[in-house]
Design a protein around this motif. Structure first.
Motif, mmCIF file in Angstrom:
data_model
loop_
_atom_site.group_PDB
_atom_site.id
_atom_site.type_symbol
_atom_site.label_atom_id
_atom_site.label_comp_id
_atom_site.label_asym_id
_atom_site.label_seq_id
_atom_site.Cartn_x
_atom_site.Cartn_y
_atom_site.Cartn_z
ATOM 1 N N TRP A 64 4.673 11.154 35.518
ATOM 2 C CA TRP A 64 5.430 11.086 34.044
ATOM 3 C C TRP A 64 6.227 12.613 33.992
ATOM 4 N N GLY A 65 7.233 12.573 33.124
ATOM 5 C CA GLY A 65 8.112 13.685 32.904
ATOM 6 C C GLY A 65 7.382 14.581 32.055
ATOM 7 N N GLU A 109 -4.161 22.743 34.908
ATOM 8 C CA GLU A 109 -3.596 21.155 35.234
ATOM 9 C C GLU A 109 -1.962 21.193 35.762
ATOM 10 N N ALA A 110 -1.264 22.156 35.109
ATOM 11 C CA ALA A 110 0.005 22.133 35.575
ATOM 12 C C ALA A 110 0.043 22.593 36.969
ATOM 13 N N GLU A 158 8.727 26.614 38.901
ATOM 14 C CA GLU A 158 7.408 25.853 39.141
ATOM 15 C C GLU A 158 7.645 24.464 39.067
ATOM 16 N N THR A 159 7.053 23.455 39.431
ATOM 17 C CA THR A 159 7.184 21.905 39.537
ATOM 18 C C THR A 159 6.681 21.266 37.953
ATOM 19 N N CYS A 160 5.481 21.857 37.448
ATOM 20 C CA CYS A 160 5.149 21.583 36.244
ATOM 21 C C CYS A 160 5.054 22.955 35.286
ATOM 22 N N ILE A 173 2.234 19.304 29.047
ATOM 23 C CA ILE A 173 2.678 19.613 30.289
ATOM 24 C C ILE A 173 4.046 18.794 30.636
ATOM 25 N N SER A 174 4.929 19.715 31.304
ATOM 26 C CA SER A 174 6.211 18.953 31.612
ATOM 27 C C SER A 174 6.693 19.307 32.832
ATOM 28 N N LEU A 175 7.466 18.243 33.643
ATOM 29 C CA LEU A 175 8.194 18.599 34.592
ATOM 30 C C LEU A 175 9.319 19.900 34.207
#
Ligand code: 6PG
Length: 234
Positions: A64-65, A109-110, A158-160, A173-175
């Motif tokens: 998910w984005g 979680e990120a 960061e990735t997330c 939580i986002s990309l």
């Protein structure tokens, strides 16, 4: 940039489904980040109803984005919506669904989900490179969960990342923008009159377009698509 304008939301979903069928046909494996919110629901319904056989779902790995920091059974869960409208209807292998655990502590979680992405999605230029990132557009110009008051998340390494919805205060939580812009293809899926003002400013570089996160979505080395209906593109 490729602009696809279709008559209405169903025609947009059909056009996008055809785009996915072609991508699926020409790839061995696809890492796809889905958009959240309400707009993708019609696409999922059309895919499940009319494209179940046309797509080799075993090739598709779904991420998910962004996700809302709620349990998967919550009405706000992006995963929950995709499960009900697509996964449960087309039978995707559980191992191909890489859910953001919205019920977990957001920062932890990120980090956890960033590791999962780095382990499974091939990297280029030091960042995971999705085959396709599907994005929506908020009426404030946000995309994924990168909001106008958190523009720094566009350049985050960061990735997330963890974000906060400016009105509801809901954790998300986002990309990061860096990972989104590292994708091979990025597709905005946007319908409805309410989105027209921002679509116009962003595509025509007018008004306060620089203050909208969606304006800063430009694949570093890939293709940007806008799938719009006539109402959003007027
Ligand atoms: C989310 C999204 C968000 C969404 C826009 C548009 O989880 O909310 O990913 O970026 O795409 O807010 O939402 P609608 O499709 O509901 O208009």
């Amino acid at each position: 940039m490729e602009l696809h304008i279709s008559k209405n939301p169903r025609a947009v979903a059909e056009d996008f489904a055809t785009f996915l069928v072609d991508l699926n046909k020409n790839s061995d494996k696809l890492n796809i980040a889905l958009s959240g919110g309400s707009t993708p629901q019609l696409l999922f319904d059309v895919l499940a109803a009319d494209y179940k056989k046309a797509i080799d779902w075993s090739k598709m790995h779904f991420y998910w984005g962004d996700e809302r920091c709620v349990p998967p059974t919550d009405k706000d869960s992006n995963y929950g919506m995709a499960k009900a409208h697509l996964f449960d209807k087309v039978g995707i292998p559980e191992a191909n669904i890489h859910r953001i655990l919205g019920e977990n502590e957001p920062r932890q979680e990120a980090q956890r989900h960033s590791h999962e992405i780095k382990k499974n999605v091939t990297s280029s230029d030091g960042l995971p490179r999705f085959d396709l990132v599907i994005l929506g557009l908020g009426t404030d110009g946000h995309t994924a969960s990168i909001f106008p008051d958190q523009m720094e998340l566009l350049k985050a390494t960061e990735t997330c990342v963890v974000a906060t919805h400016p009105e509801s205060g809901q954790k998300r939580i986002s990309l990061s923008g860096s990972v989104i812009n590292n994708a091979k293809s990025i597709a905005f899926l946007v319908t409805g009159e309410s989105k027209q003002p921002k679509v116009r400013e962003i595509l025509k570089h007018r008004g306060k377009f620089r203050t909208y996160p969606a304006s800063h979505i430009k694949p570093a080395n890939g293709v940007l698509y806008w799938f719009l209906d006539e109402a959003a593109s007027a």
